[in-house]
Design a protein around this motif. Sequence first.
Motif, PDB file in Angstrom:
ATOM      1  N   GLY A 121       8.006  13.809  -5.061  1.00 50.24           N
ATOM      2  CA  GLY A 121       8.207  12.634  -4.437  1.00 50.24           C
ATOM      3  C   GLY A 121       8.268  12.303  -2.545  1.00 50.24           C
ATOM      4  O   GLY A 121       9.231  12.736  -2.448  1.00 50.24           O
ATOM      5  N   GLU A 122       7.321  11.227  -2.124  1.00 52.95           N
ATOM      6  CA  GLU A 122       8.252  11.806  -0.578  1.00 52.95           C
ATOM      7  C   GLU A 122       7.401   9.828  -0.035  1.00 52.95           C
ATOM      8  O   GLU A 122       6.253   9.634  -0.060  1.00 52.95           O
ATOM      9  N   VAL A 123       8.814   8.934   0.491  1.00 53.30           N
ATOM     10  CA  VAL A 123       8.780   8.046   1.103  1.00 53.30           C
ATOM     11  C   VAL A 123       9.076   7.839   2.815  1.00 53.30           C
ATOM     12  O   VAL A 123       9.852   8.718   2.601  1.00 53.30           O
ATOM     13  N   ASP A 141       1.081  -1.113   0.141  1.00 51.49           N
ATOM     14  CA  ASP A 141       0.254   0.685  -0.157  1.00 51.49           C
ATOM     15  C   ASP A 141       0.964   1.475  -0.701  1.00 51.49           C
ATOM     16  O   ASP A 141       1.933   0.891   0.432  1.00 51.49           O
ATOM     17  N   ILE A 142       0.475   2.603  -0.037  1.00 50.29           N
ATOM     18  CA  ILE A 142       1.360   3.725  -0.316  1.00 50.29           C
ATOM     19  C   ILE A 142       0.746   4.733   1.361  1.00 50.29           C
ATOM     20  O   ILE A 142       1.559   4.520   1.783  1.00 50.29           O
ATOM     21  N   VAL A 198      -2.531   4.696 -11.207  1.00 42.12           N
ATOM     22  CA  VAL A 198      -1.175   3.848 -12.030  1.00 42.12           C
ATOM     23  C   VAL A 198       0.052   5.113 -11.947  1.00 42.12           C
ATOM     24  O   VAL A 198       0.827   4.897 -11.305  1.00 42.12           O
ATOM     25  N   LEU A 199      -0.383   5.828 -12.780  1.00 36.63           N
ATOM     26  CA  LEU A 199      -0.025   7.450 -12.675  1.00 36.63           C
ATOM     27  C   LEU A 199       0.816   8.027 -12.310  1.00 36.63           C
ATOM     28  O   LEU A 199       1.518   8.425 -12.169  1.00 36.63           O
ATOM     29  N   ALA A 200      -0.486   8.067 -10.813  1.00 37.97           N
ATOM     30  CA  ALA A 200       0.086   8.719  -9.702  1.00 37.97           C
ATOM     31  C   ALA A 200       1.190   8.331  -8.960  1.00 37.97           C
ATOM     32  O   ALA A 200       1.734   9.008  -8.402  1.00 37.97           O
ATOM     33  N   GLN A 201       0.670   6.990  -8.772  1.00 36.84           N
ATOM     34  CA  GLN A 201       2.030   5.800  -8.489  1.00 36.84           C
ATOM     35  C   GLN A 201       3.188   6.383  -8.688  1.00 36.84           C
ATOM     36  O   GLN A 201       3.892   6.314  -7.820  1.00 36.84           O
ATOM     37  N   ARG A 202       3.159   6.169 -10.336  1.00 36.91           N
ATOM     38  CA  ARG A 202       4.719   6.031 -11.097  1.00 36.91           C
ATOM     39  C   ARG A 202       5.151   8.018 -10.569  1.00 36.91           C
ATOM     40  O   ARG A 202       6.324   7.919 -10.779  1.00 36.91           O
ATOM     41  N   LEU A 203       4.662   8.705 -10.728  1.00 34.16           N
ATOM     42  CA  LEU A 203       5.082   9.886 -10.162  1.00 34.16           C
ATOM     43  C   LEU A 203       5.648  10.275  -9.062  1.00 34.16           C
ATOM     44  O   LEU A 203       7.206  10.745  -9.171  1.00 34.16           O
ATOM     45  N   LEU A 204       4.703   9.530  -7.936  1.00 34.31           N
ATOM     46  CA  LEU A 204       5.246   9.809  -6.633  1.00 34.31           C
ATOM     47  C   LEU A 204       6.641   9.117  -6.512  1.00 34.31           C
ATOM     48  O   LEU A 204       7.644   9.386  -5.729  1.00 34.31           O
ATOM     49  N   PHE A 205       6.701   7.481  -7.124  1.00 34.16           N
ATOM     50  CA  PHE A 205       8.012   6.987  -6.251  1.00 34.16           C
ATOM     51  C   PHE A 205       9.528   6.986  -7.998  1.00 34.16           C
ATOM     52  O   PHE A 205      10.177   7.144  -7.405  1.00 34.16           O
ATOM     53  N   GLY A 206       8.994   8.271  -8.773  1.00 29.39           N
ATOM     54  CA  GLY A 206      10.078   8.127  -9.373  1.00 29.39           C
ATOM     55  C   GLY A 206      10.511   9.197  -9.490  1.00 29.39           C
ATOM     56  O   GLY A 206      11.952  10.030 -10.147  1.00 29.39           O
ATOM     57  N   SER A 207       9.504  10.117  -8.449  1.00 23.61           N
ATOM     58  CA  SER A 207      10.765  11.289  -7.870  1.00 23.61           C
ATOM     59  C   SER A 207      10.893  12.108  -6.442  1.00 23.61           C
ATOM     60  O   SER A 207      11.087  13.011  -6.273  1.00 23.61           O
ATOM     61  N   THR A 245       4.291   3.589   1.903  1.00 27.48           N
ATOM     62  CA  THR A 245       5.380   3.695   2.206  1.00 27.48           C
ATOM     63  C   THR A 245       5.591   5.029   2.497  1.00 27.48           C
ATOM     64  O   THR A 245       6.728   5.623   2.554  1.00 27.48           O
ATOM     65  N   THR A 246       4.565   5.887   2.398  1.00 25.76           N
ATOM     66  CA  THR A 246       4.549   7.385   2.446  1.00 25.76           C
ATOM     67  C   THR A 246       3.757   7.920   3.575  1.00 25.76           C
ATOM     68  O   THR A 246       1.963   7.539   3.798  1.00 25.76           O
ATOM     69  N   PRO A 247       4.274   9.321   3.898  1.00 27.03           N
ATOM     70  CA  PRO A 247       3.020   9.939   5.222  1.00 27.03           C
ATOM     71  C   PRO A 247       2.039  10.121   5.238  1.00 27.03           C
ATOM     72  O   PRO A 247       1.972  10.073   3.614  1.00 27.03           O
ATOM     73  N   VAL A 248       1.162   9.566   5.397  1.00 27.19           N
ATOM     74  CA  VAL A 248       0.104   9.927   5.210  1.00 27.19           C
ATOM     75  C   VAL A 248      -0.243  11.609   5.322  1.00 27.19           C
ATOM     76  O   VAL A 248      -0.790  12.452   4.115  1.00 27.19           O
ATOM     77  N   ASP A 249       0.668  12.488   5.963  1.00 28.60           N
ATOM     78  CA  ASP A 249       0.693  14.300   6.143  1.00 28.60           C
ATOM     79  C   ASP A 249       0.643  14.353   4.540  1.00 28.60           C
ATOM     80  O   ASP A 249       0.357  15.283   4.217  1.00 28.60           O
TER      81      ASP A 249
END
Length: 249
Positions: free
Chosen positions: A123-125, A15-16, A151-160, A20-24
Motif C-alpha cells: 500500500g502507498e499513502v 477519499d483515497i 472495502v476489501l481493497a481499502q483494507r488491504l491498501l491501508f494494512g500494507s 490519501t494515496t497518489p493517483v499514480d
Amino acid sequence: MPLFDETPVRAILLDIEGTTTPVDFVTTTLFPYASRKLETFLRENSRNPEIRAILEDLRGLHQRDERSELGPPQWHDGSEQEQLHSSATYGQWLIARDSKCTPLKTLQGKIWQQGYASGELKGEVYPDVPPALERWKRHGKRICIYSSGSVLAQRLLFGSVRTGDLTPYIASFFDTQVGTKTEAESYRRIGASAGYEPTQFLFLSDAGKEIDAARAAGMQALLCRRGGTSGTAEGAVQTVHHFNDIFPE
C-alpha cells in the motif's frame, strides 16, 4: 478565514485516490496488476459461486454497454473457456475506462488480495497521512474511508503500508455498496451507519462532484489538491494541499 468549523466535527471521512494515496499508485500499479492477472484469476476460480455470480453480473453489464453503443469488446458465449476469456477481455476494457462498477471493483479487490499476500503489492499513502490518522484518532475523531474501490481493497491498501498497518486508526470503510460518490444520499447513509449526523462530518476529496454531494448532504468538505490534481467544486470551497493543518497539535 478558517478552513472549516472544527466545533461540530466528530468524524473525518476520507477519499483515497488523490487524497490519501497518489493517483499514480492506482493507475500505474494497481490497475495494471489487476488487468494482467484477471484472466488467470477467473480461470483458477471459475467454480467459486461468488466468482460465478460476478461473471453473470459482468455479462449483464456488457449487454447494457452494447445497448448504449459504448463499443465493448465482443462477447462469445460458446464454451466455458470462451466465456471466461470474454469476461476477462471485458474486465480489462472496464479497467482501462476506470469503471466504478461494483462487480469489477470486487474482482480487483480479490486479485489485489493475492498480490498483497505474496508481497508483490504494498500500500502507498502520502507521507502526511500516517501522522494525521494517529493525531486525529488521539483527538477523538472517528476516521472513515469512502472509495469506489471495494472495502476489501481499502483494507488491504491501508494494512500494507511500508511504515506500518494503518487500519487500527480507521473505524469504518465504505464503498459503492452504500451508493455512488456523487449522490448526496450516499453521504447521509454513511452518517447514519457511523452514528453521526452529516453535520458532524468533515469530508476530504480531490473530486469536486464528490465535494458537492457531501455538502448537499450537510457535511463540511475540503477539496484536496495534491500535486498534479486540480478538482473543482460548485460554490465557494476551501482547498488543502496536505493534512497538517487539519486538527493540528
